[in-house]
Design a protein around this motif. Structure first.
Motif, PDB file in Angstrom:
ATOM      1  N   LYS A   1      -5.797   9.743  -6.084  1.00 59.28           N
ATOM      2  CA  LYS A   1      -5.025   9.730  -4.848  1.00 59.28           C
ATOM      3  C   LYS A   1      -5.938   9.905  -3.638  1.00 59.28           C
TER       4      LYS A   1
ATOM      5  N   ASP B   1       0.821  -1.211   0.000  1.00 58.92           N
ATOM      6  CA  ASP B   1       0.000   0.000   0.000  1.00 58.92           C
ATOM      7  C   ASP B   1       0.851   1.255   0.000  1.00 58.92           C
ATOM      8  N   GLU B   2       2.003   1.192   0.622  1.00 59.29           N
ATOM      9  CA  GLU B   2       2.882   2.357   0.628  1.00 59.29           C
ATOM     10  C   GLU B   2       3.413   2.647  -0.772  1.00 59.29           C
TER      11      GLU B   2
ATOM     12  N   GLN C   1      -7.708   3.425   2.022  1.00 63.47           N
ATOM     13  CA  GLN C   1      -6.722   2.966   3.000  1.00 63.47           C
ATOM     14  C   GLN C   1      -7.191   3.256   4.425  1.00 63.47           C
TER      15      GLN C   1
ATOM     16  N   LYS D   1       0.574   4.123  -2.755  1.00 68.82           N
ATOM     17  CA  LYS D   1       0.409   5.529  -2.363  1.00 68.82           C
ATOM     18  C   LYS D   1       1.407   6.400  -3.117  1.00 68.82           C
TER      19      LYS D   1
ATOM     20  N   SER E   1       0.559   9.230  -6.224  1.00 71.40           N
ATOM     21  CA  SER E   1       1.093  10.579  -6.039  1.00 71.40           C
ATOM     22  C   SER E   1       1.959  10.988  -7.223  1.00 71.40           C
TER      23      SER E   1
ATOM     24  N   LEU F   1      -6.378   7.108  -0.614  1.00 67.52           N
ATOM     25  CA  LEU F   1      -6.126   7.439   0.794  1.00 67.52           C
ATOM     26  C   LEU F   1      -7.349   7.162   1.659  1.00 67.52           C
TER      27      LEU F   1
END
Length: 242
Positions: free
Chosen positions: A201, A97-98, A208, A101, A105, A205
């Motif tokens: 994005k 997930d990081e 998440q 992300k 972005s 988020l």
């Protein structure tokens, strides 16, 4: 000088069928020449390539793949817009997930690096509204079996929605309406047509925060209707499907 709008898909077949049918109904007024290509693996593999070579240009990366030889004759300078469509696929090896992300972005502008649209959990999410009475509450675990589940349910409950490349204008309007209302529900807590734009994005988020972190699940949402909101804007898309 003619310009190109490039659509990058995770796969070669299913996404192409969706695109071709969607184009017939909703992308008839695009001035640029539209071209498509496929990465042929999941979003996290793309991320790994970019980690190894941070200066890697995605268009050049795709152009050099054997199955994308049709891009060889196109100059990067002539590509004015890039739209990318991948699955969330939280179950695949290497899913992060990081990293995702970071990707939403990085790929947040179609006129620069490209804009990334995610389907939660995968591309079959597009037909999910036709198999449930309460799409608002459709929350699932990202698993390989999701595809089989949706296709089986669709065959039994709403067969006209089985084949992506056969969707009518009426079917598209229904799916766009359901998914855009679901997008608004995820972001605003109200299952209704959105009155403002939400970026990919922003959506990730919120997925998440509200679903992935607390329950390791995602709220089902297709990236294709979200793209149409981005492409046309809230008001124009609403007029197109009304």
């Amino acid at each position: 000088m003619s310009s190109y709008t490039l659509f990058i898909f995770e796969g070669e077949k299913i996404e192409k069928n969706i695109y071709e049918n969607m184009k017939k109904h909703f992308l008839t007024d695009v001035e640029n020449t539209m071209i498509i290509c496929a990465f042929c693996t999941h979003i996290y593999a793309l991320n790994n390539k970019l980690i190894k070579d941070p200066d890697q240009d995605v268009f050049i990366l795709l152009r050099d793949m054997p199955h994308n030889t049709h891009l060889k004759s196109i100059s990067k300078k002539k590509v004015s817009e890039i739209y990318m469509f991948f699955d969330y696929d939280g179950h695949v090896p290497g899913a992060s997930d990081e990293n995702l992300k970071s990707l939403v972005s990085t790929f947040d502008d179609e006129t620069e690096n490209g804009k990334l649209f995610i389907s939660y959990p995968m591309v079959e999410a597009l037909k999910h509204p036709c198999i449930v009475s309460d799409f608002k509450s459709a929350v699932v675990t990202s698993e390989k079996s999701y595809k089989t589940f949706v296709n089986k349910e669709c065959t039994q409950k709403n067969k006209p929605y089985v084949d992506f490349n056969q969707y009518t204008n009426k079917q598209w309007k229904y799916l766009i309406d359901e998914h855009t209302e679901k997008m608004n529900y995820i972001m605003e807590g109200e299952y209704k047509s959105p009155t403002k734009y939400f970026s990919p994005k922003d959506i990730f988020l919120m997925q998440q925060k509200s679903y992935i972190t607390p329950s390791n699940k995602v709220s089902v949402l297709s990236g294709f209707p979200v793209f149409l909101v981005d492409f046309y804007g809230v008001s124009k898309l609403e007029s197109l499907i009304s």
